[in-house]
Enzyme design. Structure first.
Site, PDB file in Angstrom:
ATOM      1  N   GLY A   1       0.940  -1.095   0.090  1.00  0.00           N
ATOM      2  CA  GLY A   1       0.156  -0.035  -0.051  1.00  0.00           C
ATOM      3  C   GLY A   1       0.812   1.330   0.098  1.00  0.00           C
ATOM      4  O   GLY A   1       0.449   2.115  -0.742  1.00  0.00           O
TER       5      GLY A   1
ATOM      6  N   ARG B   1       7.311   2.067   1.423  1.00  0.00           N
ATOM      7  CA  ARG B   1       7.707   0.579   1.433  1.00  0.00           C
ATOM      8  C   ARG B   1       8.013  -0.048   0.078  1.00  0.00           C
ATOM      9  O   ARG B   1       8.871  -0.608  -0.032  1.00  0.00           O
ATOM     10  CB  ARG B   1       6.536  -0.017   2.034  1.00  0.00           C
ATOM     11  CG  ARG B   1       7.042  -1.368   2.733  1.00  0.00           C
ATOM     12  CD  ARG B   1       6.073  -2.244   3.443  1.00  0.00           C
ATOM     13  NE  ARG B   1       5.689  -1.501   4.712  1.00  0.00           N
ATOM     14  CZ  ARG B   1       4.345  -1.480   5.262  1.00  0.00           C
ATOM     15  NH1 ARG B   1       3.420  -2.236   4.871  1.00  0.00           N
ATOM     16  NH2 ARG B   1       4.273  -0.671   6.378  1.00  0.00           N
TER      17      ARG B   1
ATOM     18  N   ARG C   1       1.819  11.081  -8.707  1.00  0.00           N
ATOM     19  CA  ARG C   1       1.322  11.101  -7.543  1.00  0.00           C
ATOM     20  C   ARG C   1       1.897  10.669  -6.444  1.00  0.00           C
ATOM     21  O   ARG C   1       1.584  10.410  -5.353  1.00  0.00           O
ATOM     22  CB  ARG C   1      -0.199  10.371  -7.485  1.00  0.00           C
ATOM     23  CG  ARG C   1      -1.178  11.042  -8.339  1.00  0.00           C
ATOM     24  CD  ARG C   1      -2.400  10.441  -8.530  1.00  0.00           C
ATOM     25  NE  ARG C   1      -3.493  11.181  -9.463  1.00  0.00           N
ATOM     26  CZ  ARG C   1      -4.507  11.789  -9.189  1.00  0.00           C
ATOM     27  NH1 ARG C   1      -4.842  11.721  -8.004  1.00  0.00           N
ATOM     28  NH2 ARG C   1      -5.166  12.092 -10.281  1.00  0.00           N
TER      29      ARG C   1
ATOM     30  N   ARG D   1      -0.387  -8.505  -2.966  1.00  0.00           N
ATOM     31  CA  ARG D   1      -0.359  -7.495  -2.306  1.00  0.00           C
ATOM     32  C   ARG D   1       0.420  -8.044  -1.103  1.00  0.00           C
ATOM     33  O   ARG D   1       0.313  -8.976  -0.425  1.00  0.00           O
ATOM     34  CB  ARG D   1      -1.803  -7.370  -1.908  1.00  0.00           C
ATOM     35  CG  ARG D   1      -2.052  -6.446  -0.516  1.00  0.00           C
ATOM     36  CD  ARG D   1      -3.247  -5.563  -0.408  1.00  0.00           C
ATOM     37  NE  ARG D   1      -3.485  -5.497   0.907  1.00  0.00           N
ATOM     38  CZ  ARG D   1      -2.810  -4.634   1.767  1.00  0.00           C
ATOM     39  NH1 ARG D   1      -1.902  -3.765   1.262  1.00  0.00           N
ATOM     40  NH2 ARG D   1      -3.187  -4.259   2.977  1.00  0.00           N
TER      41      ARG D   1
ATOM     42  N   GLY E   1       1.005  -6.497   2.911  1.00  0.00           N
ATOM     43  CA  GLY E   1       0.662  -5.245   3.640  1.00  0.00           C
ATOM     44  C   GLY E   1       0.492  -5.456   5.092  1.00  0.00           C
ATOM     45  O   GLY E   1       0.901  -6.811   5.360  1.00  0.00           O
ATOM     46  N   SER E   2      -0.131  -4.819   5.942  1.00  0.00           N
ATOM     47  CA  SER E   2      -0.317  -4.990   7.381  1.00  0.00           C
ATOM     48  C   SER E   2      -1.893  -5.142   7.553  1.00  0.00           C
ATOM     49  O   SER E   2      -2.439  -4.654   6.872  1.00  0.00           O
ATOM     50  CB  SER E   2       0.344  -3.816   8.023  1.00  0.00           C
ATOM     51  OG  SER E   2      -0.354  -2.519   7.658  1.00  0.00           O
TER      52      SER E   2
ATOM     53  N   ASP F   1      -1.233  -4.811  14.028  1.00  0.00           N
ATOM     54  CA  ASP F   1      -1.975  -4.462  15.327  1.00  0.00           C
ATOM     55  C   ASP F   1      -2.958  -5.573  15.856  1.00  0.00           C
ATOM     56  O   ASP F   1      -3.485  -6.040  14.704  1.00  0.00           O
ATOM     57  CB  ASP F   1      -2.509  -3.152  15.287  1.00  0.00           C
ATOM     58  CG  ASP F   1      -3.224  -2.909  13.974  1.00  0.00           C
ATOM     59  OD1 ASP F   1      -2.586  -2.243  13.104  1.00  0.00           O
ATOM     60  OD2 ASP F   1      -4.422  -2.801  14.089  1.00  0.00           O
TER      61      ASP F   1
ATOM     62  N   ARG G   1       8.038  -4.324  13.072  1.00  0.00           N
ATOM     63  CA  ARG G   1       7.459  -4.255  11.929  1.00  0.00           C
ATOM     64  C   ARG G   1       8.672  -4.682  10.739  1.00  0.00           C
ATOM     65  O   ARG G   1       8.356  -5.245   9.930  1.00  0.00           O
ATOM     66  CB  ARG G   1       7.181  -2.711  11.667  1.00  0.00           C
ATOM     67  CG  ARG G   1       5.867  -2.347  11.939  1.00  0.00           C
ATOM     68  CD  ARG G   1       5.551  -0.768  12.043  1.00  0.00           C
ATOM     69  NE  ARG G   1       4.367  -0.523  12.197  1.00  0.00           N
ATOM     70  CZ  ARG G   1       3.357  -0.222  11.611  1.00  0.00           C
ATOM     71  NH1 ARG G   1       3.279  -0.491  10.212  1.00  0.00           N
ATOM     72  NH2 ARG G   1       2.281  -0.042  12.119  1.00  0.00           N
TER      73      ARG G   1
HETATM   74  N1  HPA Z   1      -7.636  -1.743  10.096  1.00  0.00           N
HETATM   75  C1  HPA Z   1      -7.734  -1.767   8.683  1.00  0.00           C
HETATM   76  N2  HPA Z   1      -6.634  -1.733   8.091  1.00  0.00           N
HETATM   77  C2  HPA Z   1      -5.465  -2.101   8.810  1.00  0.00           C
HETATM   78  C3  HPA Z   1      -5.235  -2.235  10.373  1.00  0.00           C
HETATM   79  C4  HPA Z   1      -6.787  -2.051  10.903  1.00  0.00           C
HETATM   80  O1  HPA Z   1      -6.813  -2.244  12.264  1.00  0.00           O
HETATM   81  N3  HPA Z   1      -4.228  -2.462  10.561  1.00  0.00           N
HETATM   82  C5  HPA Z   1      -3.394  -2.504   9.568  1.00  0.00           C
HETATM   83  N4  HPA Z   1      -4.216  -2.113   8.597  1.00  0.00           N
END
Ligand code: HPA
Length: 235
Positions: free
Chosen positions: A20, A24, A43, A87, A89-90, A205, A218
């Protein structure tokens, strides 16, 4: 050049990692790829092409949320001939047996987005799913590098900040592992245009426990995920 990507035809590999965050994408290109070249800065959504173990791979920022991720996925596939999109991501975990730093492969993506309701006139709840070949490859790649990986469904949410945590509780009851904001659109668009897609996530998280990773956690967690993504892309 497409509307939102500045690369020329041929600048982008057939296999693309899609984080995203554009910074990164830059970090991945600088840390993992050889001979990485930046092909777009439109952008500020940076994209790079280089090689991983001798195979051409691109890394393209997608931005946050399904409208942004849809634009990049659509243009990569339709304007640049991209065949597989992974993808990375986190996510925020919902499942109580997940911990910070755990890696997830999203087999399917429930969503509260209206994009697919509009697509199917509200008549069908389309089920966005991962490409099975990519998923199997990712699980094998994770095992080979010794990174535990959890396979299951996730939620792609439109809003990061929710007023309805009760819905998250219900989704957790139905086995939804975690929440992020892009996978359902990426899976749907890849299916529509005959490309392959997968989402691999690191738990940054824990929504129910109110925990969050620090920066050292991370970086380590994301490195393991990036390696799985790259090894899956080139397989
Ligand atoms: N919500 C949505 N997207 C996310 C979150 C979350 O808590 N943490 C990382 N990406």
């Amino acid at each position: 050049m497409s509307v939102h990507i500045g690369g020329k035809p041929g600048d982008i590999a057939e296999r693309v990692l899609l984080p995203g965050d554009p910074m990164r994408a830059k970090w991945i290109a600088e840390t993992f790829l050889e001979d990485a070249v930046c092909y777009t800065q439109v952008r500020g959504m940076l994209g790079f092409t280089g090689t991983w173990q001798g195979v051409r791979v691109s890394v393209q920022g997608s931005g946050m949320g399904m409208p942004s991720a849809s634009i990049y996925t659509h243009e990569l596939i339709n304007e640049y001939g991209v065949k597989s999109v992974i993808r990375i991501g986190s996510c925020g975990a919902l499942a109580m047996d997940l911990n910070l730093g755990d890696v997830i492969a999203a087999i399917g993506s429930a969503t509260d987005s209206n994009m697919n309701r509009t697509r199917f006139d509200g008549l069908v709840d389309y089920a966005p799913v991962a490409d099975f070949g990519l998923l199997r490859t990712a699980v094998d790649a994770a095992e080979a590098q010794g990174t535990p990986i959890r396979v299951g469904p996730i939620l792609a949410a439109d809003a990061f900040y929710t007023d309805r945590p009760d819905l998250y509780d219900s989704l957790a009851d139905y086995g939804v592992l975690a929440v992020e904001m892009e996978s359902a659109a990426i899976y749907t668009i890849a299916a529509r245009y005959k490309a392959k897609a997968l989402t691999i996530l690191t738990v940054s998280d824990h929504i129910k426990r109110g925990e969050a990773m620090d920066s050292a956690q991370r970086e380590q967690g994301f490195s393991n995920m990036v390696k799985i993504g790259l090894n899956t892309a080139i397989a």
